[in-house]
Design an enzyme around this catalytic site. Structure first.
Site, PDB file in Angstrom:
ATOM      1  N   LYS A  21       0.890  -1.126  -0.074  1.00  0.00           N
ATOM      2  CA  LYS A  21       0.097   0.077  -0.182  1.00  0.00           C
ATOM      3  C   LYS A  21       0.879   1.369   0.029  1.00  0.00           C
ATOM      4  O   LYS A  21       0.735   2.121  -0.691  1.00  0.00           O
ATOM      5  CB  LYS A  21      -0.850  -0.004   1.070  1.00  0.00           C
ATOM      6  CG  LYS A  21      -1.492   1.501   1.522  1.00  0.00           C
ATOM      7  CD  LYS A  21      -2.483   1.425   2.700  1.00  0.00           C
ATOM      8  CE  LYS A  21      -1.614   1.767   4.093  1.00  0.00           C
ATOM      9  NZ  LYS A  21      -1.301   2.943   4.352  1.00  0.00           N
ATOM     10  N   ASN A  22       2.004   1.116   0.809  1.00  0.00           N
ATOM     11  CA  ASN A  22       2.657   2.565   1.206  1.00  0.00           C
ATOM     12  C   ASN A  22       3.538   2.733  -0.018  1.00  0.00           C
ATOM     13  O   ASN A  22       4.232   3.765  -0.019  1.00  0.00           O
ATOM     14  CB  ASN A  22       3.319   2.556   2.443  1.00  0.00           C
ATOM     15  CG  ASN A  22       2.140   2.704   3.505  1.00  0.00           C
ATOM     16  OD1 ASN A  22       0.997   2.964   3.446  1.00  0.00           O
ATOM     17  ND2 ASN A  22       2.787   2.604   4.727  1.00  0.00           N
ATOM     18  N   CYS A  72      -5.203  12.247  12.679  1.00  0.00           N
ATOM     19  CA  CYS A  72      -5.859  11.121  12.757  1.00  0.00           C
ATOM     20  C   CYS A  72      -5.493  10.354  14.348  1.00  0.00           C
ATOM     21  O   CYS A  72      -4.740  11.098  15.148  1.00  0.00           O
ATOM     22  CB  CYS A  72      -5.209  10.009  11.677  1.00  0.00           C
ATOM     23  SG  CYS A  72      -3.465   9.665  11.922  1.00  0.00           S
ATOM     24  N   ARG A 128      -0.430  14.971  12.422  1.00  0.00           N
ATOM     25  CA  ARG A 128       0.217  14.684  11.490  1.00  0.00           C
ATOM     26  C   ARG A 128       0.484  15.961  10.463  1.00  0.00           C
ATOM     27  O   ARG A 128       0.242  16.363   9.350  1.00  0.00           O
ATOM     28  CB  ARG A 128      -0.660  13.682  10.324  1.00  0.00           C
ATOM     29  CG  ARG A 128      -1.208  12.468  10.934  1.00  0.00           C
ATOM     30  CD  ARG A 128      -0.324  11.541  11.385  1.00  0.00           C
ATOM     31  NE  ARG A 128       0.379  10.846  10.496  1.00  0.00           N
ATOM     32  CZ  ARG A 128       0.069   9.787   9.701  1.00  0.00           C
ATOM     33  NH1 ARG A 128      -1.000   9.265   9.987  1.00  0.00           N
ATOM     34  NH2 ARG A 128       0.700   9.288   8.778  1.00  0.00           N
ATOM     35  N   PRO A 129       1.635  16.613  11.140  1.00  0.00           N
ATOM     36  CA  PRO A 129       2.149  17.759  10.585  1.00  0.00           C
ATOM     37  C   PRO A 129       2.652  17.423   9.201  1.00  0.00           C
ATOM     38  O   PRO A 129       3.047  16.484   8.795  1.00  0.00           O
ATOM     39  CB  PRO A 129       3.346  18.391  11.609  1.00  0.00           C
ATOM     40  CG  PRO A 129       3.942  17.226  11.977  1.00  0.00           C
ATOM     41  CD  PRO A 129       2.559  16.231  11.974  1.00  0.00           C
ATOM     42  N   ASP A 182       5.008  20.306   7.831  1.00  0.00           N
ATOM     43  CA  ASP A 182       5.750  21.505   7.746  1.00  0.00           C
ATOM     44  C   ASP A 182       7.069  20.930   6.932  1.00  0.00           C
ATOM     45  O   ASP A 182       7.775  21.822   6.232  1.00  0.00           O
ATOM     46  CB  ASP A 182       6.217  21.760   8.985  1.00  0.00           C
ATOM     47  CG  ASP A 182       6.890  20.568   9.954  1.00  0.00           C
ATOM     48  OD1 ASP A 182       6.196  19.548  10.235  1.00  0.00           O
ATOM     49  OD2 ASP A 182       8.122  20.782  10.552  1.00  0.00           O
ATOM     50  N   LEU A 183       7.462  19.797   7.028  1.00  0.00           N
ATOM     51  CA  LEU A 183       8.760  19.310   6.139  1.00  0.00           C
ATOM     52  C   LEU A 183       8.367  19.137   4.809  1.00  0.00           C
ATOM     53  O   LEU A 183       9.248  19.541   3.848  1.00  0.00           O
ATOM     54  CB  LEU A 183       9.109  17.805   6.606  1.00  0.00           C
ATOM     55  CG  LEU A 183       9.765  17.686   8.107  1.00  0.00           C
ATOM     56  CD1 LEU A 183       9.942  16.423   8.607  1.00  0.00           C
ATOM     57  CD2 LEU A 183      10.953  18.762   8.513  1.00  0.00           C
ATOM     58  N   ASP A 199       4.593   0.846  12.172  1.00  0.00           N
ATOM     59  CA  ASP A 199       3.605   0.379  11.608  1.00  0.00           C
ATOM     60  C   ASP A 199       3.327  -1.245  12.167  1.00  0.00           C
ATOM     61  O   ASP A 199       2.434  -1.705  11.744  1.00  0.00           O
ATOM     62  CB  ASP A 199       3.420   0.209  10.047  1.00  0.00           C
ATOM     63  CG  ASP A 199       3.330   1.957   9.499  1.00  0.00           C
ATOM     64  OD1 ASP A 199       3.517   2.104   8.579  1.00  0.00           O
ATOM     65  OD2 ASP A 199       2.991   2.732  10.289  1.00  0.00           O
ATOM     66  N   ILE A 248       8.126   7.387  16.916  1.00  0.00           N
ATOM     67  CA  ILE A 248       7.741   7.974  15.842  1.00  0.00           C
ATOM     68  C   ILE A 248       6.558   8.821  15.798  1.00  0.00           C
ATOM     69  O   ILE A 248       6.377   9.968  15.529  1.00  0.00           O
ATOM     70  CB  ILE A 248       7.746   6.969  14.566  1.00  0.00           C
ATOM     71  CG1 ILE A 248       8.878   6.356  14.413  1.00  0.00           C
ATOM     72  CG2 ILE A 248       7.129   7.957  13.133  1.00  0.00           C
ATOM     73  CD1 ILE A 248      10.065   7.129  13.969  1.00  0.00           C
ATOM     74  N   ARG A 265      -8.762  -0.845   4.463  1.00  0.00           N
ATOM     75  CA  ARG A 265      -7.806   0.521   3.891  1.00  0.00           C
ATOM     76  C   ARG A 265      -6.358  -0.230   3.642  1.00  0.00           C
ATOM     77  O   ARG A 265      -6.087   0.295   2.701  1.00  0.00           O
ATOM     78  CB  ARG A 265      -7.709   1.680   4.946  1.00  0.00           C
ATOM     79  CG  ARG A 265      -9.023   2.303   5.108  1.00  0.00           C
ATOM     80  CD  ARG A 265      -8.676   3.539   6.039  1.00  0.00           C
ATOM     81  NE  ARG A 265      -7.501   4.453   5.251  1.00  0.00           N
ATOM     82  CZ  ARG A 265      -7.022   5.590   5.929  1.00  0.00           C
ATOM     83  NH1 ARG A 265      -7.527   6.059   6.980  1.00  0.00           N
ATOM     84  NH2 ARG A 265      -6.380   6.213   5.124  1.00  0.00           N
TER      85      ARG A 265
HETATM   86  C1  EPZ Z   1       4.182   7.065   6.261  1.00  0.00           C
HETATM   87  O1  EPZ Z   1       3.375   8.265   6.843  1.00  0.00           O
HETATM   88  C2  EPZ Z   1       3.263   5.846   6.074  1.00  0.00           C
HETATM   89  N1  EPZ Z   1       2.112   5.953   5.376  1.00  0.00           N
HETATM   90  C3  EPZ Z   1       2.707   5.503   7.609  1.00  0.00           C
HETATM   91  O2  EPZ Z   1       2.138   4.265   7.661  1.00  0.00           O
HETATM   92  C4  EPZ Z   1       4.061   5.493   8.461  1.00  0.00           C
HETATM   93  O3  EPZ Z   1       3.431   5.029   9.806  1.00  0.00           O
HETATM   94  C5  EPZ Z   1       4.862   6.660   8.557  1.00  0.00           C
HETATM   95  O4  EPZ Z   1       5.500   6.854   6.971  1.00  0.00           O
HETATM   96  C6  EPZ Z   1       6.204   6.250   9.260  1.00  0.00           C
HETATM   97  O5  EPZ Z   1       6.882   5.255   8.537  1.00  0.00           O
HETATM   98  C7  EPZ Z   1       2.330   5.961   4.013  1.00  0.00           C
HETATM   99  O6  EPZ Z   1       3.563   5.753   3.609  1.00  0.00           O
HETATM  100  C8  EPZ Z   1       1.222   6.322   3.241  1.00  0.00           C
HETATM  101  P1  EPZ Z   1       6.142  10.277   8.267  1.00  0.00           P
HETATM  102  P2  EPZ Z   1       4.009   9.710   6.729  1.00  0.00           P
HETATM  103  O7  EPZ Z   1       6.128  11.759   7.452  1.00  0.00           O
HETATM  104  O8  EPZ Z   1       4.937   9.946   5.602  1.00  0.00           O
HETATM  105  C9  EPZ Z   1       6.678  13.648  11.589  1.00  0.00           C
HETATM  106  C10 EPZ Z   1       0.172   3.201   7.771  1.00  0.00           C
HETATM  107  O9  EPZ Z   1      -0.386   2.448   8.922  1.00  0.00           O
HETATM  108  N2  EPZ Z   1       6.524  14.598  10.266  1.00  0.00           N
HETATM  109  O10 EPZ Z   1       7.327   9.624   7.762  1.00  0.00           O
HETATM  110  O11 EPZ Z   1       2.857  10.774   6.957  1.00  0.00           O
HETATM  111  C11 EPZ Z   1       5.514  12.875  11.685  1.00  0.00           C
HETATM  112  O12 EPZ Z   1       4.541  13.628  12.629  1.00  0.00           O
HETATM  113  C12 EPZ Z   1       0.677   4.467   7.682  1.00  0.00           C
HETATM  114  O13 EPZ Z   1       0.396   2.296   6.604  1.00  0.00           O
HETATM  115  C13 EPZ Z   1       6.652  16.123  10.989  1.00  0.00           C
HETATM  116  O14 EPZ Z   1       6.969  16.437  11.953  1.00  0.00           O
HETATM  117  O15 EPZ Z   1       4.901   9.738   8.072  1.00  0.00           O
HETATM  118  C14 EPZ Z   1       6.056  11.690  12.585  1.00  0.00           C
HETATM  119  O16 EPZ Z   1       6.367  11.888  13.884  1.00  0.00           O
HETATM  120  C15 EPZ Z   1       0.420   5.130   9.115  1.00  0.00           C
HETATM  121  N3  EPZ Z   1       6.677  16.906   9.899  1.00  0.00           N
HETATM  122  C16 EPZ Z   1       7.364  11.414  11.736  1.00  0.00           C
HETATM  123  O17 EPZ Z   1       7.565  12.595  11.127  1.00  0.00           O
HETATM  124  C17 EPZ Z   1       6.375  16.542   8.543  1.00  0.00           C
HETATM  125  O18 EPZ Z   1       6.156  17.313   7.966  1.00  0.00           O
HETATM  126  C18 EPZ Z   1       7.119  10.357  10.818  1.00  0.00           C
HETATM  127  O19 EPZ Z   1       6.184  10.654   9.807  1.00  0.00           O
HETATM  128  C19 EPZ Z   1       5.845  15.107   8.190  1.00  0.00           C
HETATM  129  C20 EPZ Z   1       6.021  14.102   9.215  1.00  0.00           C
END
Ligand code: EPZ
Length: 422
Positions: free
Chosen positions: A22-23, A116, A121-122, A124-125, A308, A330, A400
């Site tokens: 999925k991811n 969620c 789920r910021p 900013d990056l 995950d 995380i 999902r």
């Molecule tokens: C991806 O989400 C996955 N989703 C998530 O899987 C997974 O849990 C996550 O990566 C971490 O491995 C998909 O790929 C569709 P991140 P993503 O940005 O990219 C913080 C599932 O169950 N952050 O890597 O949204 C964030 O809050 C889902 O399949 C910022 O601070 O996650 C978190 O603490 C759930 N600023 C950390 O980084 C930002 O701009 C990692 O989040 C973005 C993220």
């Protein structure tokens, strides 16, 4: 809404086919926005989130044909550049259309994805990275409004408080493929799903080096052409079925599983007395000894233990012989499954970012509520080993991210059925 009714206590035996990831699939589908040519993506999972992504692409004007295990992006240009609230609000991953839209259409309007149950789920990056490439981005009326005459390559540090970001890396990497000059992403996500996306982009004509490492280099090109790609196996689905085998004391062969994506999970399961053997066609997983040993594990960015898989390993540790500690680094709020597992007789308490789990001899079946995708999977795993009947409600969360979960489990001996919920 549907529910799953599970009679626990039977060891699972047989073979499970692992579906496409999925991811990996979601950002790869978004990457089809970077070209007007035909693209073909094989081994896609039959999931609600894939359907949602195809709806977003169709709304943007990209003609998508969803088949049994493949999706085709018909050739032709598209005019729309707005991803609407009512679709984006159902799936956070929609944010990964932002980078490709900006690169291809020079503008994008994407509804601000909400938080969620696993926490805020910021983004900013994502915004920082795209601004570094020269985009003008503002937040208006709940939408991210972005425009850029021409993206310019840049040196970008994408690390946040919790380390790297998977979808921010995806967004910036996709946008950089059509920027002028070279971009370097520092503290890039190393997840296999990013590697799969990079491989697809390279097939489309992108110039990318360093994926799977924290420094990714992208040399911008004038345009990208269509390509064909087969989605990698889903490593989180694989990890979930590995635990299904261990928690029930069974023996499962996971066909198509890729062990190199799961070294952290394999290491922790071996510590817990599980036997994991690589086979020609996948992975054989069973419990090595009668008792499961407790473990201490922290979630980390790849190649660390995946967040995950945190809820699922917690379910396994509920029936281990001793005290385990699971620390979430995380998504610190990702513990909603604890209260539901405790309704099944587990003994878990939260100590800051760590859950302390005292293993019990037996869990007992109960009515439980699914809340997010992986927490729901953890409840199904607990139901497979619990004495008596477990009813998991609101399983649209499961649909999902897990393809045909009740069929796959029934095929290897689980007593599980999907029932229309009143
Ligand atoms: C991806 O989400 C996955 N989703 C998530 O899987 C997974 O849990 C996550 O990566 C971490 O491995 C998909 O790929 C569709 P991140 P993503 O940005 O990219 C913080 C599932 O169950 N952050 O890597 O949204 C964030 O809050 C889902 O399949 C910022 O601070 O996650 C978190 O603490 C759930 N600023 C950390 O980084 C930002 O701009 C990692 O989040 C973005 C993220």
């Amino acid at each position: 809404m549907d529910k799953l009714v599970i009679e626990g206590g039977l060891p699972l035996k047989g073979e499970v086919r692992i579906s496409g990831s999925k991811n990996a699939c979601l950002p790869i589908m978004s990457a089809c926005l970077l070209t007007d040519d035909k693209c073909m993506i094989d081994n896609i999972p039959q999931l609600k989130d894939v359907l949602t992504m195809s709806e977003i692409l169709s709304f943007l004007g990209v003609d998508m044909e969803l088949g049994e295990r493949a999706i085709v992006r018909k050739s032709g240009s598209y005019e729309n550049f707005t991803a609407p609230y009512d679709i984006v609000s159902t799936m956070r991953a929609s944010i990964c259309v932002l980078g490709p839209l900006l690169a291809k259409k020079k503008k994008a309007k994407v509804s601000f994805p909400g938080g969620c149950v696993i926490g805020p789920r910021p983004i900013d990056l994502h915004i920082k990275g795209l601004r570094a490439l020269g985009a003008e981005i503002k937040i208006e009326g709940g939408y991210i409004v972005a425009r850029a005459k021409k993206l310019q390559g840049a040196n970008i540090y994408l690390g946040g408080h919790f380390g790297s970001s998977v979808l921010a890396t995806a967004n910036v990497m996709m946008a950089a493929t059509l920027a002028r000059g070279e971009s370097v992403i520092h503290c890039a996500a190393c997840e296999p799903e990013i590697a799969d996306l990079a491989k697809f982009l390279i097939k489309m004509g992108a110039k990318i080096e360093g994926y799977s490492t924290p420094i990714i280099k992208i040399k911008g090109v004038r345009s990208l052409h269509g390509a064909r790609h087969r989605i990698m196996p889903d490593r989180i689905e694989t990890g979930t079925y590995m635990i299904a085998s261990c928690i029930t004391g069974g023996s499962l062969h996971l066909k198509g599983a890729e062990s190199s994506h799961l070294m952290a999970v394999i290491d922790v399961l071996r510590q817990a007395n599980c036997l994991i053997l690589k086979t020609e066609r996948g992975l054989l997983v069973k419990r090595a000894k009668r008792d499961l040993s407790p473990v201490s594990v922290s979630t980390l960015p790849y190649p660390g233990f995946p967040t995950d898989m945190q809820a699922q390993i917690m379910s396994l540790m509920c029936v281990a012989n001793g005290i385990s500690v699971v620390t979430e680094k995380i998504f610190p709020e990702r513990f909603i499954h604890i209260s539901e597992l405790n309704r099944m007789g587990s003994q878990i308490f939260l100590e800051g970012p760590s859950a302390v789990i005292s293993g019990v001899a037996k869990l007992s079946g109960a009515r439980v509520m699914a809340s997010d995708l992986r927490a729901s999977a953890a409840l199904v795993l607990a139901g497979l080993v619990a004495r008596g009947k477990t009813e998991v409600h609101r399983i649209y969360h499961l649909d999902r991210g897990y393809e045909c979960i009740e069929e796959k489990l029934s095929k290897v001996g689980a007593r599980i059925k999907r029932i229309k919920d009143d």
